[in-house]
Design a protein around this motif. Structure first.
Motif, mmCIF file in Angstrom:
data_model
loop_
_atom_site.group_PDB
_atom_site.id
_atom_site.type_symbol
_atom_site.label_atom_id
_atom_site.label_comp_id
_atom_site.label_asym_id
_atom_site.label_seq_id
_atom_site.Cartn_x
_atom_site.Cartn_y
_atom_site.Cartn_z
ATOM 1 N N PHE A 104 0.819 -1.206 0.000
ATOM 2 C CA PHE A 104 0.000 0.000 0.000
ATOM 3 C C PHE A 104 0.857 1.262 0.000
ATOM 4 C CE2 PHE A 104 -3.415 -2.864 0.715
ATOM 5 C CZ PHE A 104 -4.598 -2.181 0.461
ATOM 6 N N ARG A 105 1.989 1.246 0.724
ATOM 7 C CA ARG A 105 2.887 2.409 0.723
ATOM 8 C C ARG A 105 3.454 2.642 -0.678
ATOM 9 N NH1 ARG A 105 4.950 0.294 5.579
ATOM 10 N NH2 ARG A 105 6.792 -0.488 4.479
ATOM 11 N N SER A 106 3.851 1.580 -1.345
ATOM 12 C CA SER A 106 4.394 1.709 -2.698
ATOM 13 C C SER A 106 3.336 2.267 -3.644
ATOM 14 C CB SER A 106 4.891 0.349 -3.212
ATOM 15 O OG SER A 106 6.014 -0.108 -2.484
ATOM 16 N N LEU A 148 17.587 4.790 -1.201
ATOM 17 C CA LEU A 148 18.537 4.072 -2.043
ATOM 18 C C LEU A 148 18.399 2.561 -1.961
ATOM 19 C CD1 LEU A 148 21.809 6.185 -1.597
ATOM 20 C CD2 LEU A 148 20.107 6.288 -3.427
ATOM 21 N N ILE A 149 17.601 2.068 -1.002
ATOM 22 C CA ILE A 149 17.381 0.626 -0.896
ATOM 23 C C ILE A 149 15.908 0.350 -0.624
ATOM 24 C CG2 ILE A 149 19.702 0.352 0.090
ATOM 25 C CD1 ILE A 149 18.222 -0.523 2.723
ATOM 26 N N LEU A 150 15.516 -0.894 -0.849
ATOM 27 C CA LEU A 150 14.174 -1.322 -0.471
ATOM 28 C C LEU A 150 14.181 -1.718 1.000
ATOM 29 C CD1 LEU A 150 11.267 -2.041 -1.470
ATOM 30 C CD2 LEU A 150 12.103 -4.385 -1.710
ATOM 31 N N ARG A 198 14.671 6.008 -6.337
ATOM 32 C CA ARG A 198 13.562 5.701 -5.432
ATOM 33 C C ARG A 198 13.434 4.180 -5.287
ATOM 34 N NH1 ARG A 198 9.697 9.048 -3.746
ATOM 35 N NH2 ARG A 198 9.499 7.348 -2.225
ATOM 36 N N CYS A 199 14.532 3.576 -4.858
ATOM 37 C CA CYS A 199 14.545 2.119 -4.683
ATOM 38 C C CYS A 199 13.675 1.674 -3.516
ATOM 39 C CB CYS A 199 15.974 1.635 -4.485
ATOM 40 S SG CYS A 199 17.052 1.978 -5.885
#
Length: 288
Positions: free
Chosen positions: A53-55, A200-202, A142-143
């Motif tokens: 949901f955030r993505s 920079l990371i997931l 926007r990783c």
């Protein structure tokens, strides 16, 4: 796996087809999640769906479901497919619209797809460890959004495969970011170091479980940037992901880590992580 979800309905997987003008197909305009299933139960489902949901919100997609609704649909899908050990893949796109780069005007219904696959735990690799290959991180900035735009990740993973390695470890200049499909950790003097969860990371769900069990068991952790030099000099290296769990890295570009065997801290974390799986999903984790 016979059944799949398409736009809220569970239908035969062979009939789950999407329009050629779906924006996920044409632009990668969408997001996805992979959820592990042990003993017929989803592991960390709430956390995965919250990230889903955030993505979606980050790229202005309104899914049209509540987390509880999606959870119920996924549980029904697991049951209908009689899945005991495997994964659920789910994705949402902005929907179907005439091809133009800007968001389509008016109301467009997102396309939601989910299906299951059987997948055993990687027991041999968890026991022996894996090799990794260093690559430059060429992805967008926007990783933290788990988007369908994975070309950079795919190219990194292919480079690793061509070099006989399980994973690619990416870096921007001298700063290590993450793997092509995993988070990366090093251990120095019994302190675990991993990149902070920024753009920079997931922000990995498995990473969060690891940080939680470390806090509960007095294992020191630093979330900060670390360099290629620190990586190469580390006492231990491991990676984490939904399907890799806590995976020891025993060689990087031909150079052994910890004499080529999984380290003490890594093995302790594996045991703690497995205990967390047992707590959430039951004590008998099928291996096949």
């Amino acid at each position: 796996m016979k059944w799949a979800i398409l736009n809220g309905d569970i239908i035969e997987r062979s009939n789950a087809k999407v329009d050629v003008e779906d924006r996920g197909y044409q632009f990668g305009d969408g997001i996805y999640e992979v959820i592990r299933v042990y003993n017929g139960k989803m592991f960390t489902a709430k956390e995965h769906l919250q990230r889903f949901f955030r993505s979606a919100e980050s790229i202005n997609i309104t899914l049209g479901y509540k987390i509880e609704e999606l959870t119920g649909m996924l549980e029904e899908l697991i049951s209908k497919n009689n899945l005991q050990l495997g994964t659920i893949y789910m994705q949402a796109t902005r929907g179907v619209a005439p091809r133009t780069h800007a968001f389509p005007p008016g109301v467009v219904t997102p396309t939601l797809v989910a299906y299951t696959n059987k997948l055993p735990r990687p027991q041999e690799k968890l026991s022996r460890g894996v090799k990794a290959h260093l690559v430059e991180d060429i992805r967008w900035l926007r990783c933290d959004i788990k988007s369908l735009n994975l070309l950079g990740n795919i190219l990194a993973k292919q480079r690793a495969a061509e070099n006989g390695c399980y994973e690619a470890i990416q870096s921007r200049g001298q700063e290590v970011t993450e793997g092509s499909s995993s988070n990366i950790f090093i251990v120095n003097n019994e302190v675990i170091i991993t990149h902070a969860s920024d753009q920079l990371i997931l922000k990995g769900i498995t990473k969060d479980v690891i940080l939680s069990v470390c806090a509960e068991n007095g294992i020191a952790v630093e979330e900060r940037t670390f360099t290629l030099e620190e990586l190469k000099a580390a006492d231990e290296v491991f990676l984490s992901s939904t399907t890799s769990e806590v995976m020891p890295v025993i060689e990087i570009d031909g150079n052994q880590v910890n004499s080529g065997v999984p380290g003490t801290i890594t093995k302790r974390l594996q045991a703690l992580f497995e205990a967390e799986i047992t707590h959430q999903c039951g004590s008998q984790m099928n291996q096949k």
